[in-house]
Design an enzyme around this catalytic site. Structure first.
Site, PDB file in Angstrom:
ATOM      1  N   ALA A 124      60.646  31.331 118.067  1.00 18.11           N
ATOM      2  CA  ALA A 124      59.581  32.149 118.394  1.00 18.11           C
ATOM      3  C   ALA A 124      58.508  31.171 119.028  1.00 18.11           C
ATOM      4  O   ALA A 124      57.937  30.274 118.458  1.00 18.11           O
ATOM      5  CB  ALA A 124      58.877  32.467 117.083  1.00 18.11           C
ATOM      6  N   GLY A 131      52.590  33.716 126.904  1.00 15.81           N
ATOM      7  CA  GLY A 131      54.315  33.822 127.389  1.00 15.81           C
ATOM      8  C   GLY A 131      54.660  32.783 128.109  1.00 15.81           C
ATOM      9  O   GLY A 131      55.060  31.441 127.721  1.00 15.81           O
ATOM     10  N   GLU A 244      69.609  26.714 127.854  1.00 14.66           N
ATOM     11  CA  GLU A 244      68.952  28.284 127.755  1.00 14.66           C
ATOM     12  C   GLU A 244      69.114  28.954 129.142  1.00 14.66           C
ATOM     13  O   GLU A 244      69.666  29.893 129.233  1.00 14.66           O
ATOM     14  CB  GLU A 244      67.533  28.321 127.136  1.00 14.66           C
ATOM     15  CG  GLU A 244      66.991  29.637 127.093  1.00 14.66           C
ATOM     16  CD  GLU A 244      65.720  29.986 126.458  1.00 14.66           C
ATOM     17  OE1 GLU A 244      65.295  28.968 125.848  1.00 14.66           O
ATOM     18  OE2 GLU A 244      65.126  31.142 126.198  1.00 14.66           O
TER      19      GLU A 244
HETATM   20  C1  LIG Z   1      63.793  41.434 125.588  1.00 16.74           C
HETATM   21  C2  LIG Z   1      62.892  40.111 125.361  1.00 16.74           C
HETATM   22  C3  LIG Z   1      63.508  38.965 124.478  1.00 16.74           C
HETATM   23  C4  LIG Z   1      62.669  37.901 124.212  1.00 16.74           C
HETATM   24  N1  LIG Z   1      62.990  37.111 123.619  1.00 16.74           N
HETATM   25  C5  LIG Z   1      62.072  36.152 123.182  1.00 16.74           C
HETATM   26  C6  LIG Z   1      62.592  35.061 122.135  1.00 16.74           C
HETATM   27  O1  LIG Z   1      63.538  34.999 121.562  1.00 16.74           O
HETATM   28  N2  LIG Z   1      61.525  33.928 121.719  1.00 16.74           N
HETATM   29  C7  LIG Z   1      60.572  33.937 122.656  1.00 16.74           C
HETATM   30  O2  LIG Z   1      59.709  33.308 122.370  1.00 16.74           O
HETATM   31  N3  LIG Z   1      59.918  34.702 123.529  1.00 16.74           N
HETATM   32  C8  LIG Z   1      60.902  35.633 123.966  1.00 16.74           C
HETATM   33  N4  LIG Z   1      60.694  36.671 124.874  1.00 16.74           N
HETATM   34  C9  LIG Z   1      59.489  36.353 125.649  1.00 16.74           C
HETATM   35  C10 LIG Z   1      59.794  35.751 126.833  1.00 16.74           C
HETATM   36  O3  LIG Z   1      60.177  34.655 127.175  1.00 16.74           O
HETATM   37  C11 LIG Z   1      58.248  36.265 127.868  1.00 16.74           C
HETATM   38  O4  LIG Z   1      58.177  37.650 127.727  1.00 16.74           O
HETATM   39  C12 LIG Z   1      58.171  35.672 129.007  1.00 16.74           C
HETATM   40  O5  LIG Z   1      58.251  34.172 128.820  1.00 16.74           O
HETATM   41  C13 LIG Z   1      56.934  35.797 129.845  1.00 16.74           C
HETATM   42  O6  LIG Z   1      55.878  35.784 129.143  1.00 16.74           O
HETATM   43  P1  LIG Z   1      54.901  36.923 129.170  1.00 16.74           P
HETATM   44  O7  LIG Z   1      55.592  38.149 128.656  1.00 16.74           O
HETATM   45  O8  LIG Z   1      53.637  36.576 128.059  1.00 16.74           O
HETATM   46  O9  LIG Z   1      54.257  37.376 130.744  1.00 16.74           O
HETATM   47  P2  LIG Z   1      53.144  36.599 131.244  1.00 16.74           P
HETATM   48  O10 LIG Z   1      53.319  35.156 131.093  1.00 16.74           O
HETATM   49  O11 LIG Z   1      51.928  37.391 130.988  1.00 16.74           O
HETATM   50  O12 LIG Z   1      53.536  36.818 132.843  1.00 16.74           O
HETATM   51  C14 LIG Z   1      53.068  38.281 133.431  1.00 16.74           C
HETATM   52  C15 LIG Z   1      53.602  38.022 134.992  1.00 16.74           C
HETATM   53  O13 LIG Z   1      52.864  36.923 135.688  1.00 16.74           O
HETATM   54  C16 LIG Z   1      53.667  36.038 136.243  1.00 16.74           C
HETATM   55  N5  LIG Z   1      53.207  34.499 136.112  1.00 16.74           N
HETATM   56  C17 LIG Z   1      52.583  34.041 135.287  1.00 16.74           C
HETATM   57  N6  LIG Z   1      52.407  32.743 135.146  1.00 16.74           N
HETATM   58  C18 LIG Z   1      52.317  32.660 136.674  1.00 16.74           C
HETATM   59  C19 LIG Z   1      52.463  31.246 137.734  1.00 16.74           C
HETATM   60  N7  LIG Z   1      51.977  30.085 137.046  1.00 16.74           N
HETATM   61  N8  LIG Z   1      52.795  31.645 138.698  1.00 16.74           N
HETATM   62  C20 LIG Z   1      53.106  32.768 138.994  1.00 16.74           C
HETATM   63  N9  LIG Z   1      53.559  33.927 138.371  1.00 16.74           N
HETATM   64  C21 LIG Z   1      52.930  33.515 136.941  1.00 16.74           C
HETATM   65  C22 LIG Z   1      55.023  36.179 135.378  1.00 16.74           C
HETATM   66  O14 LIG Z   1      55.927  35.716 136.272  1.00 16.74           O
HETATM   67  C23 LIG Z   1      55.015  37.504 135.133  1.00 16.74           C
HETATM   68  O15 LIG Z   1      55.647  38.114 136.219  1.00 16.74           O
HETATM   69  C24 LIG Z   1      61.520  37.672 125.219  1.00 16.74           C
HETATM   70  C25 LIG Z   1      61.142  38.821 125.978  1.00 16.74           C
HETATM   71  C26 LIG Z   1      61.613  40.030 126.084  1.00 16.74           C
HETATM   72  C27 LIG Z   1      61.130  41.109 126.986  1.00 16.74           C
END
Ligand SMILES: Cc1cc2nc3c(=O)[nH]c(=O)nc-3n(C[C@H](O)[C@H](O)[C@H](O)COP(=O)(O)OP(=O)(O)OC[C@H]3O[C@@H](n4cnc5c(N)ncnc54)[C@H](O)[C@@H]3O)c2cc1C
Length: 381
Positions: A124, A131, A244
């Site tokens: 987590a 994210g 990963e």
């Molecule tokens: C089905 C599923 C399973 C998952 N499993 C896990 C899990 O087991 N454990 C866990 O911890 N997480 C898990 N996740 C979470 C996943 O790793 C995150 O959703 C992902 O890292 C993106 O974070 P966010 O959703 O907060 O998007 P955000 O960080 O808010 O990003 C939104 C958008 O902005 C873009 N963005 C953000 N920063 C930048 C930057 N510096 N430059 C350019 N673009 C940028 C992103 O690429 C994206 O397009 C899971 C997600 C899903 C949907």
């Protein structure tokens, strides 16, 4: 389709995994997708066969196998459905943290249960407000005598609903500068007071992988639940992300190969204007292009697997493979669906499920944009 240096033992292992999944997984997979989770009884069966974390040392109940066995398992799970990737997450993404950073007492406590299927694991990191920007997490673990008190919320956690133990990424020093230096990893066990799980999240695909929110409300854990050293969590995460993301790319290429096979089969059987769809030049060019791209992707992924097995640092190349192959898989899903015509949009057709399942592969395990950020940084930009 692969060029990996498999031995006869690897091939025998693959055959036995295929046979096992044909009997124990394929007939039930639709039911698991409907229930939005894989039953614990199946995890137990995997454990009995030695199919959970086979690479772990024999003294903890493992088989001490090389990474190619993990690759075989990951590939065969993916062929059943991307909704089985939570098993690979347990075996090859979460448990490696325990294997690498836990002390002997912790390994004795957790590893045997994670190998025999009694304990399902999750990791987590992500929170409702953070994210991609992991250093901005808000979950805290405050020291209180020889205990830590964890408060915060995590979301989108794969295996979260069924998990018996979760590696929780916390801030032990919310004022650390730079912020990532204040991050630590804790193992929180199911049943610990204050640790609750939200409902299974309503995803558009990969339904059999349960995904949920985890809530930590004054969760008191012993210092024996701290993984490795306090303040080193971010470095541990960075060390493990190569594997990963490599597995994520592997899942993408296996799916692309499967979609190509099913589309070749469909287009040769379906006819229009008095001939099979596969006789149209457009279909042939589409399939030929996809076959070429998939071959390129497979060659790249296999090369990285070999380098990873040899202990090479291929973080930049793995980031390239993660974005390129998952993008390719998503494009392949769309092109293959198009060649299926209206049937491709129907749930009974495997391509429809693949289309939904693959959409997330450019988002999780670090978004594809973040992969490009890493590549650019490592290019000195
Ligand atoms: C089905 C599923 C399973 C998952 N499993 C896990 C899990 O087991 N454990 C866990 O911890 N997480 C898990 N996740 C979470 C996943 O790793 C995150 O959703 C992902 O890292 C993106 O974070 P966010 O959703 O907060 O998007 P955000 O960080 O808010 O990003 C939104 C958008 O902005 C873009 N963005 C953000 N920063 C930048 C930057 N510096 N430059 C350019 N673009 C940028 C992103 O690429 C994206 O397009 C899971 C997600 C899903 C949907």
């Amino acid at each position: 389709m692969t060029n990996l240096p498999y031995t006869r033992e690897h091939e025998i292992f693959r055959k036995s995994v295929q046979k096992f999944l044909e009997i124990e997984a394929a007939p039930y997979f639709n039911e698991w997708e409907e229930n939005k989770c894989i039953p614990k009884s199946f995890w137990k069966k995997l454990g009995e066969q030695g199919y959970l974390c086979p690479w772990v040392d024999e003294k903890y109940g493992g088989l001490g196998t090389d990474f190619y066995y993990s690759v075989i398992l990951y590939e065969e799970f993916e062929k059943i459905g991307s909704g089985m990737s939570g098993i690979g997450l347990h075996s090859d993404i979460v448990i490696p943290y325990i294997d690498s950073f836990a002390n002997e007492e912790q390994k004795q406590r957790w590893l045997p249960l994670c190998l025999n299927g009694d304990s399902i694991s999750a990791i987590a990191m992500t929170e409702p407000g953070a994210g991609s920007d992991l250093a901005a997490i808000k979950t805290t673990a405050r020291k209180d005598g020889d205990k830590y008190i964890i408060n915060g919320e995590k979301t989108f956690i794969t295996n979260g609903y069924t998990a018996d133990l979760v590696i929780v990424v916390c801030k032990t020093d919310p004022h650390a500068n730079p912020p990532h230096k204040g991050i630590s990893l804790f193992v929180v066990e199911e049943g610990t007071p204050g640790f609750t799980k939200g409902a299974k999240l309503n995803k558009i695909g990969q339904h059999a992988n349960d995904t949920c929110e985890l809530i930590f409300d004054n969760v008191r854990v012993s210092k024996d639940n701290l993984l490795g050293e306090e303040g080193k969590g971010f470095y541990y995460l960075m060390q493990k992300l190569q594997q990963e993301r490599l597995l994520c790319a592997l899942g993408g290429i296996v799916s692309a190969e499967e979609m190509l096979k099913m589309t070749v089969s469909y287009t040769t059987q379906r006819s229009a204007f008095g001939k099979s769809i596969s006789q149209f030049q457009n279909t042939q060019f589409e399939l030929a292009e996809m076959a070429t791209e998939i071959k390129i992707g497979r060659t790249f992924v296999d090369d990285l697997i070999v380098k990873h097995v040899n202990g090479q640092n291929v973080v930049t190349e793995v980031s390239m493979a993660k974005w390129w192959v998952t993008d390719l898989a998503k494009k392949t899903a769309s092109r293959c669906m198009q060649l299926h015509g209206g049937y491709g949009y129907m749930e009974e057709y495997e391509i429809a499920r693949k289309y939904r399942d693959l959409a997330v592969t450019s988002i999780y395990a670090g978004t594809n944009e973040i992969m490009k950020v890493i590549i650019a940084k490592n290019m000195g930009l």
